[in-house]
Design a protein around this motif. Structure first.
Motif, PDB file in Angstrom:
ATOM      1  N   MET A   1      14.050   3.313   7.020  1.00 47.28           N
ATOM      2  CA  MET A   1      13.395   4.424   6.541  1.00 47.28           C
ATOM      3  C   MET A   1      13.952   4.049   5.180  1.00 47.28           C
ATOM      4  N   LYS A   2      15.111   4.322   4.487  1.00 53.38           N
ATOM      5  CA  LYS A   2      15.402   3.947   2.781  1.00 53.38           C
ATOM      6  C   LYS A   2      14.162   2.846   2.385  1.00 53.38           C
ATOM      7  N   ASP A   3      14.506   1.671   3.002  1.00 56.88           N
ATOM      8  CA  ASP A   3      14.122   0.568   2.491  1.00 56.88           C
ATOM      9  C   ASP A   3      12.836   0.417   2.615  1.00 56.88           C
ATOM     10  N   GLN A   4      12.291   1.230   3.885  1.00 60.00           N
ATOM     11  CA  GLN A   4      10.557   1.402   3.394  1.00 60.00           C
ATOM     12  C   GLN A   4      10.492   2.445   2.541  1.00 60.00           C
ATOM     13  N   ARG A   5      10.971   3.477   2.187  1.00 60.99           N
ATOM     14  CA  ARG A   5      10.593   4.814   1.419  1.00 60.99           C
ATOM     15  C   ARG A   5      10.846   4.098  -0.593  1.00 60.99           C
ATOM     16  N   ALA A   6      11.950   2.953   0.140  1.00 62.34           N
ATOM     17  CA  ALA A   6      12.133   2.373  -1.001  1.00 62.34           C
ATOM     18  C   ALA A   6      10.795   1.416  -1.698  1.00 62.34           C
ATOM     19  N   ALA A   7      10.717   0.429  -0.529  1.00 60.01           N
ATOM     20  CA  ALA A   7       9.117  -0.388  -0.660  1.00 60.01           C
ATOM     21  C   ALA A   7       8.402  -0.250  -1.058  1.00 60.01           C
ATOM     22  N   ALA A   8       7.942   1.105  -0.870  1.00 59.82           N
ATOM     23  CA  ALA A   8       6.856   2.104  -0.884  1.00 59.82           C
ATOM     24  C   ALA A   8       6.788   2.599  -2.573  1.00 59.82           C
ATOM     25  N   GLN A   9       7.178   3.484  -2.540  1.00 58.39           N
ATOM     26  CA  GLN A   9       7.645   3.399  -3.824  1.00 58.39           C
ATOM     27  C   GLN A   9       8.089   2.549  -5.264  1.00 58.39           C
ATOM     28  N   SER A  10       8.044   1.455  -4.584  1.00 57.11           N
ATOM     29  CA  SER A  10       8.121   0.076  -5.826  1.00 57.11           C
ATOM     30  C   SER A  10       6.819  -0.070  -5.431  1.00 57.11           C
ATOM     31  N   ILE A  11       5.706  -0.170  -5.059  1.00 57.20           N
ATOM     32  CA  ILE A  11       4.330  -0.413  -4.579  1.00 57.20           C
ATOM     33  C   ILE A  11       3.195   0.412  -5.975  1.00 57.20           C
ATOM     34  N   GLN A  12       3.878   2.127  -5.648  1.00 50.53           N
ATOM     35  CA  GLN A  12       3.409   3.077  -6.299  1.00 50.53           C
ATOM     36  C   GLN A  12       3.828   3.243  -7.328  1.00 50.53           C
ATOM     37  N   ASP A  13       5.002   2.610  -7.760  1.00 53.42           N
ATOM     38  CA  ASP A  13       5.559   2.356  -9.500  1.00 53.42           C
ATOM     39  C   ASP A  13       4.445   1.322 -10.575  1.00 53.42           C
ATOM     40  N   GLY A  14       3.944  -0.306  -8.959  1.00 55.80           N
ATOM     41  CA  GLY A  14       3.468  -0.676  -9.681  1.00 55.80           C
ATOM     42  C   GLY A  14       2.003  -0.666 -10.277  1.00 55.80           C
ATOM     43  N   ARG A  15       1.962  -0.047  -9.002  1.00 51.58           N
ATOM     44  CA  ARG A  15       0.007   0.291  -9.454  1.00 51.58           C
ATOM     45  C   ARG A  15      -0.478   1.539 -10.331  1.00 51.58           C
ATOM     46  N   ALA A  16       0.875   2.499 -10.278  1.00 49.01           N
ATOM     47  CA  ALA A  16       0.915   3.292 -12.073  1.00 49.01           C
ATOM     48  C   ALA A  16       1.129   1.870 -12.718  1.00 49.01           C
ATOM     49  N   ALA A  17       2.122   1.338 -13.797  1.00 51.77           N
ATOM     50  CA  ALA A  17       1.927   0.536 -14.534  1.00 51.77           C
ATOM     51  C   ALA A  17       0.729  -0.571 -14.885  1.00 51.77           C
ATOM     52  N   GLU A  18       0.480  -0.808 -13.435  1.00 49.24           N
ATOM     53  CA  GLU A  18      -1.154  -1.270 -13.667  1.00 49.24           C
ATOM     54  C   GLU A  18      -2.474  -0.810 -14.398  1.00 49.24           C
ATOM     55  N   GLY A  19      -2.140   0.534 -13.814  1.00 50.25           N
ATOM     56  CA  GLY A  19      -3.137   1.084 -13.865  1.00 50.25           C
ATOM     57  C   GLY A  19      -3.239   1.698 -15.418  1.00 50.25           C
ATOM     58  N   PHE A  20      -1.588   1.807 -16.284  1.00 47.49           N
ATOM     59  CA  PHE A  20      -1.897   2.254 -17.462  1.00 47.49           C
ATOM     60  C   PHE A  20      -1.982   1.236 -18.215  1.00 47.49           C
ATOM     61  N   ALA A  21      -1.863   0.080 -17.670  1.00 45.72           N
ATOM     62  CA  ALA A  21      -2.256  -0.518 -18.139  1.00 45.72           C
ATOM     63  C   ALA A  21      -3.342  -0.918 -18.930  1.00 45.72           C
ATOM     64  N   GLU A  22      -4.313  -1.916 -17.758  1.00 44.48           N
ATOM     65  CA  GLU A  22      -5.660  -1.241 -17.954  1.00 44.48           C
ATOM     66  C   GLU A  22      -6.217  -0.420 -19.200  1.00 44.48           C
ATOM     67  N   GLN A  23      -5.558   0.612 -18.874  1.00 40.60           N
ATOM     68  CA  GLN A  23      -5.863   1.507 -20.032  1.00 40.60           C
ATOM     69  C   GLN A  23      -5.879   1.613 -21.372  1.00 40.60           C
ATOM     70  N   LEU A  24      -4.417   1.216 -20.991  1.00 44.09           N
ATOM     71  CA  LEU A  24      -4.280   0.222 -22.586  1.00 44.09           C
ATOM     72  C   LEU A  24      -5.811  -1.073 -23.397  1.00 44.09           C
ATOM     73  N   ARG A  25      -5.313  -2.145 -22.319  1.00 47.11           N
ATOM     74  CA  ARG A  25      -6.191  -2.910 -22.158  1.00 47.11           C
ATOM     75  C   ARG A  25      -7.354  -1.989 -22.776  1.00 47.11           C
ATOM     76  N   THR A  26      -8.312  -1.305 -22.738  1.00 42.78           N
ATOM     77  CA  THR A  26      -9.359  -0.702 -22.782  1.00 42.78           C
ATOM     78  C   THR A  26      -9.536  -0.414 -24.477  1.00 42.78           C
ATOM     79  N   LEU A  27      -8.166   1.106 -24.600  1.00 42.66           N
ATOM     80  CA  LEU A  27      -7.226   1.330 -25.776  1.00 42.66           C
ATOM     81  C   LEU A  27      -8.275  -0.119 -26.894  1.00 42.66           C
ATOM     82  N   ARG A  28      -7.319  -0.667 -27.003  1.00 44.38           N
ATOM     83  CA  ARG A  28      -7.511  -2.118 -27.645  1.00 44.38           C
ATOM     84  C   ARG A  28      -8.784  -2.954 -28.262  1.00 44.38           C
ATOM     85  N   ARG A  29      -9.298  -2.764 -27.097  1.00 42.40           N
ATOM     86  CA  ARG A  29     -11.077  -3.617 -27.008  1.00 42.40           C
ATOM     87  C   ARG A  29     -11.502  -2.556 -27.565  1.00 42.40           C
ATOM     88  N   ALA A  30     -11.662  -1.202 -27.836  1.00 43.99           N
ATOM     89  CA  ALA A  30     -12.290  -0.362 -28.425  1.00 43.99           C
ATOM     90  C   ALA A  30     -12.064  -0.751 -29.965  1.00 43.99           C
TER      91      ALA A  30
END
Length: 300
Positions: A1-30
């Motif tokens: 279970m711990k491994d599954q929770r860690a894997a799920a958290q890693s996926i969530q963190d990756g999505r948060a980083a990519e989503g925020f990065a897209e917003q930074l890229r949008t700001l830069r283009r603007a």
């Protein structure tokens, strides 16, 4: 279970980083999609590599990195702070309650890295869980920092948006009030763009004089000082200027006009050049302050 929770958290963190990065890229283009080297020069505090990594979304950026990214794009820091926090989502502690978002900043070490544009206000982010030992360490560190600040910060001046300290509330200046300057008691404040406001349109190969007004708001006479260009001398793709220009002698409490002759590039586009105050040997008087700059739009 711990491994599954860690894997799920890693996926969530990756999505948060990519989503925020897209917003930074949008700001830069603007703001015209400036190069990361130009953005680093505008900031004066962070490397172009760190800015690039932030926009790449390889990991969620620290607030320090995000702040310099936002400053380089001349965006609203307060609004982006809220977006940065929203993109991470609330942090839960061991008891299941919501932790204070500011505690992450207190427990983290500032780093130079690139961050993506923060999510729009109201967009839910992913949750990030902290280990119990990290919670304890954060509490200890916050208490220690508060104790130190209680001794050293009393009477310290605050910084305005230009990075220049404003007057401290107490009648006597604190010895540490100008601790980031080369000479104790020295301070500078940006006053105005006297000519060529940012975004002014100029023709290719046109020549113009850019003039800034700066104020000596410290206790040190300015003598034999210069503004030095921070980014490399321009080739055909950028504005051509002298490497440095003199600053007239300026006593405390006075303002000075600083003029630089500029030749626009031979091709249409954006031109951004930043400058910092130095002595004869090139030492920066305010190494942690943001540079002054000009930005023009070159048309055919």
């Amino acid at each position: 279970m711990k491994d599954q929770r860690a894997a799920a958290q890693s996926i969530q963190d990756g999505r948060a980083a990519e989503g925020f990065a897209e917003q930074l890229r949008t700001l830069r283009r603007a703001v015209g999609d400036p190069s990361f080297r130009k953005m680093a020069a505008r900031s004066g505090r962070i490397s172009h590599t760190t800015l690039h990594e932030a926009a790449a979304g390889t990991r969620f950026p620290s607030w320090e990195t995000t702040r310099e990214f936002v400053r380089a794009c001349e965006a609203d820091e307060a609004q982006w702070r809220r977006r940065w926090e929203a993109a991470q989502g609330p942090v839960t502690d061991q008891a299941g309650g919501q932790a204070d978002p500011a505690s992450d900043d207190a427990a983290s070490v500032p780093e130079e890295q690139v961050e993506d544009p923060p999510a729009e206000d109201g967009v839910a982010g992913t949750r990030r869980r902290r280990l119990p030992w990290l919670n304890a360490a954060a509490v200890v560190l916050v208490v220690a920092v508060a104790a130190v600040l209680g001794v050293t910060v009393r009477g310290h001046s605050a910084a305005d948006d230009s990075g220049t300290p404003s007057a401290a509330p107490s009648s006597a200046a604190s010895p540490s009030a100008f601790s980031d300057s080369l000479i104790p008691g020295d301070a500078s404040k940006f006053v105005a763009d006297v000519t060529i406001p940012d975004g002014t349109q100029v023709k290719v190969n046109a020549q113009f004089d850019k003039v800034w007004a700066l104020a000596n708001v410290g206790k040190v006479d300015w003598h034999n000082r210069f503004l030095v260009r921070m980014d490399p001398a321009a080739d055909g793709a950028g504005c051509r200027t002298p490497d440095r220009v003199p600053i007239g002698d300026t006593p405390p409490g006075e303002q000075v006009m600083i003029r630089v002759r500029v030749t626009a590039p031979s091709r249409p586009g954006k031109c951004w050049v930043s400058w910092k105050m130095v002595d004869e040997t090139g030492r920066e008087y305010f190494p942690t302050r943001r540079p002054v700059y000009f930005m023009v739009t070159v048309t055919a």
